[in-house]
Design a protein around this motif. Sequence first.
Motif, PDB file in Angstrom:
ATOM      1  N   SER A  18     -21.207  15.924  35.159  1.00 47.86           N
ATOM      2  CA  SER A  18     -20.771  14.977  35.877  1.00 47.86           C
ATOM      3  C   SER A  18     -19.646  14.590  36.345  1.00 47.86           C
ATOM      4  CB  SER A  18     -21.281  13.578  36.014  1.00 47.86           C
ATOM      5  OG  SER A  18     -20.355  12.959  34.796  1.00 47.86           O
ATOM      6  N   VAL A  19     -18.369  15.668  35.592  1.00 50.82           N
ATOM      7  CA  VAL A  19     -17.458  15.435  35.706  1.00 50.82           C
ATOM      8  C   VAL A  19     -16.678  16.580  35.980  1.00 50.82           C
ATOM      9  CG1 VAL A  19     -15.371  15.243  34.673  1.00 50.82           C
ATOM     10  CG2 VAL A  19     -16.819  13.659  33.776  1.00 50.82           C
ATOM     11  N   ARG A  20     -17.271  17.837  35.191  1.00 48.21           N
ATOM     12  CA  ARG A  20     -16.812  18.767  35.735  1.00 48.21           C
ATOM     13  C   ARG A  20     -16.956  19.658  37.206  1.00 48.21           C
ATOM     14  NH1 ARG A  20     -17.408  20.782  30.289  1.00 48.21           N
ATOM     15  NH2 ARG A  20     -15.194  20.682  28.923  1.00 48.21           N
ATOM     16  N   LEU A  21     -18.255  18.659  37.602  1.00 45.40           N
ATOM     17  CA  LEU A  21     -18.962  19.902  38.833  1.00 45.40           C
ATOM     18  C   LEU A  21     -18.195  19.217  40.089  1.00 45.40           C
ATOM     19  CD1 LEU A  21     -22.719  19.175  39.115  1.00 45.40           C
ATOM     20  CD2 LEU A  21     -21.477  20.778  38.587  1.00 45.40           C
ATOM     21  N   PRO A  22     -17.910  20.039  40.866  1.00 45.76           N
ATOM     22  CA  PRO A  22     -17.384  20.113  42.387  1.00 45.76           C
ATOM     23  C   PRO A  22     -17.970  19.065  42.883  1.00 45.76           C
ATOM     24  CG  PRO A  22     -17.658  22.357  42.044  1.00 45.76           C
ATOM     25  CD  PRO A  22     -18.219  22.169  40.746  1.00 45.76           C
ATOM     26  N   THR A  23     -17.544  18.109  43.502  1.00 49.88           N
ATOM     27  CA  THR A  23     -18.377  16.807  44.465  1.00 49.88           C
ATOM     28  C   THR A  23     -19.404  17.684  45.945  1.00 49.88           C
ATOM     29  OG1 THR A  23     -16.056  15.912  44.474  1.00 49.88           O
ATOM     30  CG2 THR A  23     -17.603  15.272  46.270  1.00 49.88           C
ATOM     31  N   SER A  24     -19.000  18.787  46.301  1.00 48.99           N
ATOM     32  CA  SER A  24     -20.602  19.242  47.059  1.00 48.99           C
ATOM     33  C   SER A  24     -21.259  19.553  46.264  1.00 48.99           C
ATOM     34  CB  SER A  24     -19.050  20.769  47.660  1.00 48.99           C
ATOM     35  OG  SER A  24     -19.235  21.899  46.747  1.00 48.99           O
ATOM     36  N   GLU A  25     -21.070  20.898  45.003  1.00 46.98           N
ATOM     37  CA  GLU A  25     -22.413  20.412  43.995  1.00 46.98           C
ATOM     38  C   GLU A  25     -23.113  19.371  43.287  1.00 46.98           C
ATOM     39  OE1 GLU A  25     -23.596  23.837  40.471  1.00 46.98           O
ATOM     40  OE2 GLU A  25     -21.533  23.674  41.315  1.00 46.98           O
ATOM     41  N   VAL A  27     -23.305  16.827  45.167  1.00 45.59           N
ATOM     42  CA  VAL A  27     -24.309  15.813  45.551  1.00 45.59           C
ATOM     43  C   VAL A  27     -25.371  17.054  46.355  1.00 45.59           C
ATOM     44  CG1 VAL A  27     -24.102  15.646  48.419  1.00 45.59           C
ATOM     45  CG2 VAL A  27     -21.925  14.311  47.048  1.00 45.59           C
ATOM     46  N   ALA A  28     -25.129  17.844  45.557  1.00 44.32           N
ATOM     47  CA  ALA A  28     -26.494  19.076  46.192  1.00 44.32           C
ATOM     48  C   ALA A  28     -27.478  18.765  45.484  1.00 44.32           C
ATOM     49  CB  ALA A  28     -26.221  20.470  46.571  1.00 44.32           C
ATOM     50  N   ARG A  29     -26.929  18.879  44.075  1.00 43.78           N
ATOM     51  CA  ARG A  29     -28.182  18.033  42.891  1.00 43.78           C
ATOM     52  C   ARG A  29     -28.620  17.192  43.343  1.00 43.78           C
ATOM     53  NH1 ARG A  29     -25.461  20.864  37.294  1.00 43.78           N
ATOM     54  NH2 ARG A  29     -24.909  23.050  38.166  1.00 43.78           N
ATOM     55  N   LEU A  30     -27.821  16.202  43.456  1.00 43.54           N
ATOM     56  CA  LEU A  30     -28.589  14.642  43.519  1.00 43.54           C
ATOM     57  C   LEU A  30     -29.134  15.152  45.027  1.00 43.54           C
ATOM     58  CD1 LEU A  30     -25.499  12.165  43.301  1.00 43.54           C
ATOM     59  CD2 LEU A  30     -27.004  12.156  41.887  1.00 43.54           C
ATOM     60  N   PRO A  57     -19.872  23.037  50.626  1.00 41.25           N
ATOM     61  CA  PRO A  57     -18.865  23.306  50.186  1.00 41.25           C
ATOM     62  C   PRO A  57     -16.984  23.953  51.104  1.00 41.25           C
ATOM     63  CG  PRO A  57     -20.203  25.260  49.585  1.00 41.25           C
ATOM     64  CD  PRO A  57     -21.003  24.234  50.061  1.00 41.25           C
ATOM     65  N   VAL A  58     -18.094  24.545  52.847  1.00 42.72           N
ATOM     66  CA  VAL A  58     -16.737  24.194  52.853  1.00 42.72           C
ATOM     67  C   VAL A  58     -16.538  23.438  54.220  1.00 42.72           C
ATOM     68  CG1 VAL A  58     -17.035  27.243  53.233  1.00 42.72           C
ATOM     69  CG2 VAL A  58     -18.851  26.157  54.647  1.00 42.72           C
ATOM     70  N   ASP A  59     -17.887  22.787  54.399  1.00 41.36           N
ATOM     71  CA  ASP A  59     -16.792  21.333  55.279  1.00 41.36           C
ATOM     72  C   ASP A  59     -15.904  21.134  54.626  1.00 41.36           C
ATOM     73  OD1 ASP A  59     -17.455  18.992  56.186  1.00 41.36           O
ATOM     74  OD2 ASP A  59     -19.336  19.764  57.000  1.00 41.36           O
ATOM     75  N   ALA A  60     -14.922  20.018  55.654  1.00 39.20           N
ATOM     76  CA  ALA A  60     -14.144  19.671  55.306  1.00 39.20           C
ATOM     77  C   ALA A  60     -14.287  18.122  55.024  1.00 39.20           C
ATOM     78  CB  ALA A  60     -13.112  19.495  56.710  1.00 39.20           C
ATOM     79  N   ARG A  61     -15.562  17.681  54.856  1.00 38.66           N
ATOM     80  CA  ARG A  61     -16.230  16.098  54.835  1.00 38.66           C
ATOM     81  C   ARG A  61     -15.919  15.629  53.541  1.00 38.66           C
ATOM     82  NH1 ARG A  61     -19.777  12.476  57.762  1.00 38.66           N
ATOM     83  NH2 ARG A  61     -19.538  10.336  57.020  1.00 38.66           N
ATOM     84  N   THR A  62     -15.325  14.166  52.450  1.00 38.14           N
ATOM     85  CA  THR A  62     -16.026  14.737  51.652  1.00 38.14           C
ATOM     86  C   THR A  62     -15.987  12.966  51.557  1.00 38.14           C
ATOM     87  OG1 THR A  62     -13.260  14.971  51.262  1.00 38.14           O
ATOM     88  CG2 THR A  62     -14.560  16.419  51.057  1.00 38.14           C
ATOM     89  N   PRO A  63     -16.744  12.312  50.640  1.00 38.51           N
ATOM     90  CA  PRO A  63     -16.382  10.675  50.472  1.00 38.51           C
ATOM     91  C   PRO A  63     -15.492  10.251  49.746  1.00 38.51           C
ATOM     92  CG  PRO A  63     -17.480  12.619  48.603  1.00 38.51           C
ATOM     93  CD  PRO A  63     -17.123  13.290  49.916  1.00 38.51           C
ATOM     94  N   SER A  64     -15.426   8.794  50.287  1.00 41.00           N
ATOM     95  CA  SER A  64     -14.084   8.385  49.618  1.00 41.00           C
ATOM     96  C   SER A  64     -14.198   8.611  47.361  1.00 41.00           C
ATOM     97  CB  SER A  64     -13.852   7.267  49.923  1.00 41.00           C
ATOM     98  OG  SER A  64     -15.512   6.304  49.237  1.00 41.00           O
ATOM     99  N   THR A  65     -13.599   8.202  46.807  1.00 37.83           N
ATOM    100  CA  THR A  65     -12.888   8.325  45.629  1.00 37.83           C
ATOM    101  C   THR A  65     -13.828   6.643  45.479  1.00 37.83           C
ATOM    102  OG1 THR A  65     -10.450   9.009  45.452  1.00 37.83           O
ATOM    103  CG2 THR A  65     -11.015   7.715  43.670  1.00 37.83           C
ATOM    104  N   GLU A  66     -14.020   6.329  45.771  1.00 39.05           N
ATOM    105  CA  GLU A  66     -14.851   5.391  44.767  1.00 39.05           C
ATOM    106  C   GLU A  66     -16.540   5.555  45.708  1.00 39.05           C
ATOM    107  OE1 GLU A  66     -16.691   1.154  46.632  1.00 39.05           O
ATOM    108  OE2 GLU A  66     -14.729   1.525  47.771  1.00 39.05           O
ATOM    109  N   VAL A  67     -16.936   6.200  46.545  1.00 36.48           N
ATOM    110  CA  VAL A  67     -18.361   6.927  46.172  1.00 36.48           C
ATOM    111  C   VAL A  67     -18.109   7.974  45.482  1.00 36.48           C
ATOM    112  CG1 VAL A  67     -19.049   8.502  47.864  1.00 36.48           C
ATOM    113  CG2 VAL A  67     -18.240   6.068  49.032  1.00 36.48           C
ATOM    114  N   VAL A  68     -17.497   8.991  45.573  1.00 39.06           N
ATOM    115  CA  VAL A  68     -16.808   9.888  44.763  1.00 39.06           C
ATOM    116  C   VAL A  68     -18.047  10.204  43.269  1.00 39.06           C
ATOM    117  CG1 VAL A  68     -16.106  12.026  43.264  1.00 39.06           C
ATOM    118  CG2 VAL A  68     -15.959  11.965  46.045  1.00 39.06           C
TER     119      VAL A  68
END
Length: 133
Positions: A18-25, A27-30, A57-68
Amino acid sequence: MSTPSTIARGDLRAYEESVRLPTSELVARLRDLLGAKLVAYLGSVQETRAVRQWADPVDARTPSTEVVNRLRMAYRITALLHEKDSAAVIQSWFQGMNPHLDDVAPARLLREGNIEQVGPPVLAAARAFAGAG
């Protein structure tokens, strides 16, 4: 059969992922295990399109820190439960009334509560469920 030591190893592995995965991965696994609608609910967005964009992983949209942070906790719980249970069981666990949480659904607590306050009891409920049966 899960023993306390195998649950502990699974819990540690889930935390590390949960700590090491990039956000995109993450979210994809979830999304693969919980479905896009439940991930959208946890992420406080109306459309699953946002989940798809977060998982790209190439999309510029990322969730907020709270959501992450909320999604990282949800992933940690999902990975722990996935050691033993199917995606359907995990989805039901997140959405069902949980007796360890005063009959409130874990997904609702994670979405609506402060993650520092609700995260530990939801994680404890997941550990209890993973150790049962």
